[in-house]
Write an enzyme that holds these catalytic residues in place. Sequence first.
Site, short mmCIF file in Angstrom:
data_model
loop_
_atom_site.label_atom_id
_atom_site.label_comp_id
_atom_site.label_asym_id
_atom_site.label_seq_id
_atom_site.Cartn_x
_atom_site.Cartn_y
_atom_site.Cartn_z
N ALA A 1 -33.78 44.72 25.83
CA ALA A 1 -32.51 45.37 26.15
C ALA A 1 -32.30 45.53 27.64
O ALA A 1 -31.17 45.45 28.13
CB ALA A 1 -32.44 46.73 25.46
N CYS B 1 -43.83 41.52 36.49
CA CYS B 1 -45.11 41.75 35.82
C CYS B 1 -46.29 41.31 36.67
O CYS B 1 -47.42 41.71 36.44
CB CYS B 1 -45.14 40.99 34.49
SG CYS B 1 -43.81 41.47 33.37
#
Length: 378
Positions: A201, A329
């Site tokens: 999302a 990340c």
Amino acid sequence: MSVYLDYNASTPLDKRVLEVMIDVYQNKYGNADSRTHDYGEAARQIVETSRQNVADLLGVKKDEVFFTSGATESDNISILGLQNLAEKTGKKHIITTAIEHKAVLQPLNVLESKGYEVDYIKPDKSGRINADELLSNVREDTLLVSVMHANNETGIIQPVNVIGEELSKTDVLFHIDAAQSFGKLVSDLQSIKYNILSASAHKMYGPQGVGALVLRKKRYKLPPVTSIMFGGSQEHGIRPGTVPTALIAGFGKACEIALDEYASNISKYQKTRALILEMLSSSGLDFSINGDSVYGMPNTINVSFKGINSEAFMLATRQFCSVSNGSACNSHSYKPSHVLTAMGLDSERIESAVRISWGHDAILEDDLYKFFRAARSL
């Protein structure tokens, strides 16, 4: 405050989404799996409405959508959740690309340590893999093919439509990591043939901490993916744990908005792209675009500035623009980009590369001017 140009890492939260979430947090705080009272039923209805919103955005059935904490968890379930099938069928060969997100590559490393065989297809300098090359590696014991729709670092769109069409004629499962394209390339995703899809999302103006795993039915049966966690039967046993109703409500609202506005948003992305490229060209900087823009997402540019280290570049320009030099990340590792390395770029070009990614919000030319002026001073 600098202008934010790191939308591939995470987008702002749409105010309309936040309003829905606040209402749920304040007024509909029941557990969606509590079926004995109205509070639980109200929460369940919110979850199911949001599930339908996700399904509508993708053009799939409602019962093919399962909520997770995000694309990383969905990727892990998609790969590690096929081990029972692999043991049953003896199929332990997987095909992927060398430019996948670590949420795909690291679970595959786990399977390799267990004796699975994985082929990693490299792209050329365009940043795009060759679909025929990938398909030529399919064997009788191939269990899964996993290919991202759009690369998170370069924005290059992969030929998943061609791959999906060919794999649909076989019993090989096809997984798409759609984290970067979900909510943006809506019509494309609605037409691609796949078995499993991952999405988040927070890449499309929704909240962080929620995403979807989509399991497409074939002959009325879901792909035989099993849970990799235990402790409850939520999400039909695919993902145990109390469902975060407010986050799911926000996700659903973001999907509803994306379905209504994606076409106009694409034109806004393209307008900003043209502005950035124009200012790059007139900046006086020696630069190279990494990846073929013909296949590029309308909201992403990966660019190398000759003779300028990307870390120095970001420090010098951070007061004007917030950009990155790869996946969020991996931002603490300071290792050369595995994506640009797989594309065959030289080390100097890789070390000078930055990713610029934006949304449908307006970008002020004055902010970009200051950004490029700071870069020229290096």
